[in-house]
Design a protein around this motif. Sequence first.
Motif, PDB file in Angstrom:
ATOM      1  N   SER A  13       0.833  -1.209   0.000  1.00  0.00           N
ATOM      2  CA  SER A  13       0.000   0.000   0.000  1.00  0.00           C
ATOM      3  C   SER A  13       0.862   1.251   0.000  1.00  0.00           C
ATOM      4  O   SER A  13       0.617   2.190  -0.774  1.00  0.00           O
ATOM      5  N   GLU A  34      10.056   2.687   6.561  1.00  0.00           N
ATOM      6  CA  GLU A  34       9.688   1.275   6.751  1.00  0.00           C
ATOM      7  C   GLU A  34      10.375   0.749   8.009  1.00  0.00           C
ATOM      8  O   GLU A  34      11.598   0.801   8.131  1.00  0.00           O
ATOM      9  N   ALA A  42       3.673  -7.738   3.702  1.00  0.00           N
ATOM     10  CA  ALA A  42       3.141  -9.100   3.519  1.00  0.00           C
ATOM     11  C   ALA A  42       3.450  -9.669   2.136  1.00  0.00           C
ATOM     12  O   ALA A  42       3.058 -10.794   1.845  1.00  0.00           O
ATOM     13  N   ALA A  59      -0.551 -14.695  -4.698  1.00  0.00           N
ATOM     14  CA  ALA A  59      -1.308 -14.495  -5.937  1.00  0.00           C
ATOM     15  C   ALA A  59      -2.174 -13.255  -5.805  1.00  0.00           C
ATOM     16  O   ALA A  59      -2.202 -12.611  -4.758  1.00  0.00           O
TER      17      ALA A  59
HETATM   18  C1  FAD Z   1       0.249 -14.948   4.892  1.00  0.00           C
HETATM   19  C2  FAD Z   1      -0.512 -14.015   3.994  1.00  0.00           C
HETATM   20  C3  FAD Z   1      -0.958 -14.462   2.748  1.00  0.00           C
HETATM   21  C4  FAD Z   1      -1.666 -13.601   1.908  1.00  0.00           C
HETATM   22  N1  FAD Z   1      -2.048 -14.051   0.682  1.00  0.00           N
HETATM   23  C5  FAD Z   1      -2.646 -13.203  -0.186  1.00  0.00           C
HETATM   24  C6  FAD Z   1      -2.877 -13.600  -1.525  1.00  0.00           C
HETATM   25  O1  FAD Z   1      -2.497 -14.690  -1.955  1.00  0.00           O
HETATM   26  N2  FAD Z   1      -3.509 -12.714  -2.341  1.00  0.00           N
HETATM   27  C7  FAD Z   1      -3.887 -11.465  -1.927  1.00  0.00           C
HETATM   28  O2  FAD Z   1      -4.473 -10.699  -2.704  1.00  0.00           O
HETATM   29  N3  FAD Z   1      -3.626 -11.040  -0.660  1.00  0.00           N
HETATM   30  C8  FAD Z   1      -3.003 -11.875   0.201  1.00  0.00           C
HETATM   31  N4  FAD Z   1      -2.689 -11.452   1.461  1.00  0.00           N
HETATM   32  C9  FAD Z   1      -3.042 -10.083   1.851  1.00  0.00           C
HETATM   33  C10 FAD Z   1      -2.064  -9.061   1.250  1.00  0.00           C
HETATM   34  O3  FAD Z   1      -0.765  -9.565   1.242  1.00  0.00           O
HETATM   35  C11 FAD Z   1      -2.127  -7.790   2.072  1.00  0.00           C
HETATM   36  O4  FAD Z   1      -3.473  -7.328   2.068  1.00  0.00           O
HETATM   37  C12 FAD Z   1      -1.233  -6.669   1.549  1.00  0.00           C
HETATM   38  O5  FAD Z   1       0.030  -7.123   1.145  1.00  0.00           O
HETATM   39  C13 FAD Z   1      -1.119  -5.637   2.666  1.00  0.00           C
HETATM   40  O6  FAD Z   1      -0.260  -4.607   2.258  1.00  0.00           O
HETATM   41  P1  FAD Z   1      -0.091  -3.305   3.151  1.00  0.00           P
HETATM   42  O7  FAD Z   1       0.994  -2.501   2.539  1.00  0.00           O
HETATM   43  O8  FAD Z   1      -1.413  -2.650   3.337  1.00  0.00           O
HETATM   44  O9  FAD Z   1       0.325  -3.827   4.594  1.00  0.00           O
HETATM   45  P2  FAD Z   1       1.648  -4.588   5.038  1.00  0.00           P
HETATM   46  O10 FAD Z   1       2.060  -5.537   4.009  1.00  0.00           O
HETATM   47  O11 FAD Z   1       1.353  -5.082   6.405  1.00  0.00           O
HETATM   48  O12 FAD Z   1       2.756  -3.452   5.097  1.00  0.00           O
HETATM   49  C14 FAD Z   1       2.819  -2.526   6.137  1.00  0.00           C
HETATM   50  C15 FAD Z   1       4.271  -2.150   6.348  1.00  0.00           C
HETATM   51  O13 FAD Z   1       4.326  -1.139   7.333  1.00  0.00           O
HETATM   52  C16 FAD Z   1       5.460  -1.381   8.161  1.00  0.00           C
HETATM   53  N5  FAD Z   1       5.215  -0.681   9.430  1.00  0.00           N
HETATM   54  C17 FAD Z   1       4.366  -1.021  10.428  1.00  0.00           C
HETATM   55  N6  FAD Z   1       4.367  -0.096  11.397  1.00  0.00           N
HETATM   56  C18 FAD Z   1       5.253   0.864  11.006  1.00  0.00           C
HETATM   57  C19 FAD Z   1       5.671   2.110  11.564  1.00  0.00           C
HETATM   58  N7  FAD Z   1       5.175   2.555  12.746  1.00  0.00           N
HETATM   59  N8  FAD Z   1       6.594   2.851  10.889  1.00  0.00           N
HETATM   60  C20 FAD Z   1       7.088   2.435   9.676  1.00  0.00           C
HETATM   61  N9  FAD Z   1       6.697   1.272   9.101  1.00  0.00           N
HETATM   62  C21 FAD Z   1       5.784   0.512   9.745  1.00  0.00           C
HETATM   63  C22 FAD Z   1       5.514  -2.877   8.260  1.00  0.00           C
HETATM   64  O14 FAD Z   1       6.825  -3.307   8.641  1.00  0.00           O
HETATM   65  C23 FAD Z   1       5.130  -3.304   6.854  1.00  0.00           C
HETATM   66  O15 FAD Z   1       6.246  -3.464   6.019  1.00  0.00           O
HETATM   67  C24 FAD Z   1      -1.971 -12.284   2.324  1.00  0.00           C
HETATM   68  C25 FAD Z   1      -1.534 -11.824   3.572  1.00  0.00           C
HETATM   69  C26 FAD Z   1      -0.793 -12.677   4.403  1.00  0.00           C
HETATM   70  C27 FAD Z   1      -0.290 -12.168   5.723  1.00  0.00           C
END
Ligand code: FAD
Length: 460
Positions: A13, A34, A42, A59
């Motif tokens: 995101s 980060e 994730a 995926a």
């Molecule tokens: C095991 C697993 C399998 C999945 N499989 C699928 C799939 O096959 N297909 C699909 O569509 N979706 C899947 N998902 C869901 C998808 O991966 C997530 O919805 C998406 O990647 C989330 O992205 P994000 O950037 O919102 O959050 P995150 O990936 O959680 O990223 C947030 C980031 O913020 C960082 N952070 C946290 N707090 C702080 C702070 N205070 N200061 C600075 N950095 C910080 C963290 O270290 C992290 O790197 C899966 C999720 C998991 C956990």
Amino acid sequence: MRPRIAVVGGGLSGLTAAYQLSRDLPDARITVLEASERLGGALHTADFPSGPMELGAEAFIARRPEASDLVTELGLTGSLRHPGTLGPAILTGGRLVPMPAGTMMGLPSEVTALSGLLSTAELARAARETDLPLTWEPGGDVPLGSLVSQRFGPAVVARLVDPMLGGVYAAPSSGLGLRQVVPGLAQALDRGAPNLTAAARELVAQRRPGPVFATLDGGYRLLVDALARSSGALVRTRATCTALHRVGSRYSLAVTGDGGAWVEEADLVVVAVPVPRAAPLLTTAGGLDTADRALSGIRTASSAVVALEVDRALDLPDRSGVLVATDEDVPFKAITFTSRKWPHLDSRPGHLVRVSFGRLDDDDVLASDDAALTRMAESALADLCGSAPLVLHTRVRRWQDALAEIGPGHDTRIAEVRAELAARLPGVELVGGATEGVGVPACIGSARAAARRLAAKWQD
Ligand SMILES: Cc1cc2nc3c(=O)[nH]c(=O)nc-3n(C[C@H](O)[C@H](O)[C@H](O)COP(=O)(O)OP(=O)(O)OC[C@H]3O[C@@H](n4cnc5c(N)ncnc54)[C@H](O)[C@@H]3O)c2cc1C
């Protein structure tokens, strides 16, 4: 004036927001903060000796446009791959039953297709769904699992709906909103479908041909790297944002990291961290009562993935994987036969397998150490295949609070949070897994929309 932009969180995101902002505000100086030592959150592609292996998401839904469009825009179309024709099986009563055809997130469009999963009495109960009067308020939302249980019986929830949703939400469907999780079904009911079977049938009939899912040959790492590179952002890993303060029309962010503590100044801020971390950042920034209530009310589940490469002598079931019925007494919730599911990975020396653990409110299994989780994964494979696997390589990855429970009315509450943010913290956007829904396409859509709002605000 060149805007300074801080993006908190370098997962999908945050990186997508940084990329979109770099397109819409080419002069902007963007910094991604980060907390961990790597980008991607994730999305985590690890290196096995035989090649890449996903430890997080593997995926995305290709029928939704968000991820497919971004992959094309970043020049990664040549790496797109689709699953083969094998479907999953459901583990119930100690045996594997092929996933019935014609279901919509586990909801049957033809109850007769469930004969392998339900007893005669359960089947008869499910078939009466079409005779039950349905009370449905157009535009409304209800707990998915409770509605399905009332209408089809609890066995359909335990053996179809919960196993299907468990991998994505790790929460039972009783806590998930029907409109949030299967919006098409809610819309079919809004349009007057007389029962759930008819609504599911309508959606199944509308399905376009072609693959539902896609992934990248080389792993999600390709997407993460391309986003970071194309955004031109200054990336600071091991940099945790601990507080956000409004200073006039600007913001200051307190950051701690390897280099000690420092302050980042920004005109615009994107908060792209999981809900449990976002809520305190936003609410300390300025008396956000609605955001505090709404965000702290979202429950999250943790999970763990044991990724394995095992010798090909192991006789894997001829399925893409196994989803576990919730009335089944095993510690894992799903297994993916990764190299069976994805033909482009089937030339690897061993079988690639992922065993997933962890459900909402049931963290006992996650208290086990990595060696114990690996033993459980091996023993699950031995039970399913009839002989112990010879493990060539293995890796365990835990995901703390990574999967949000998207309850009924979630979209309305998030709209209220956004309205409060716009009023109290203009220029701050919240994106990520628990805002516009869970999963890769939803995160991309949420981040791009938020970036466009910020760019429009700055140019105003
Ligand atoms: C095991 C697993 C399998 C999945 N499989 C699928 C799939 O096959 N297909 C699909 O569509 N979706 C899947 N998902 C869901 C998808 O991966 C997530 O919805 C998406 O990647 C989330 O992205 P994000 O950037 O919102 O959050 P995150 O990936 O959680 O990223 C947030 C980031 O913020 C960082 N952070 C946290 N707090 C702080 C702070 N205070 N200061 C600075 N950095 C910080 C963290 O270290 C992290 O790197 C899966 C999720 C998991 C956990």
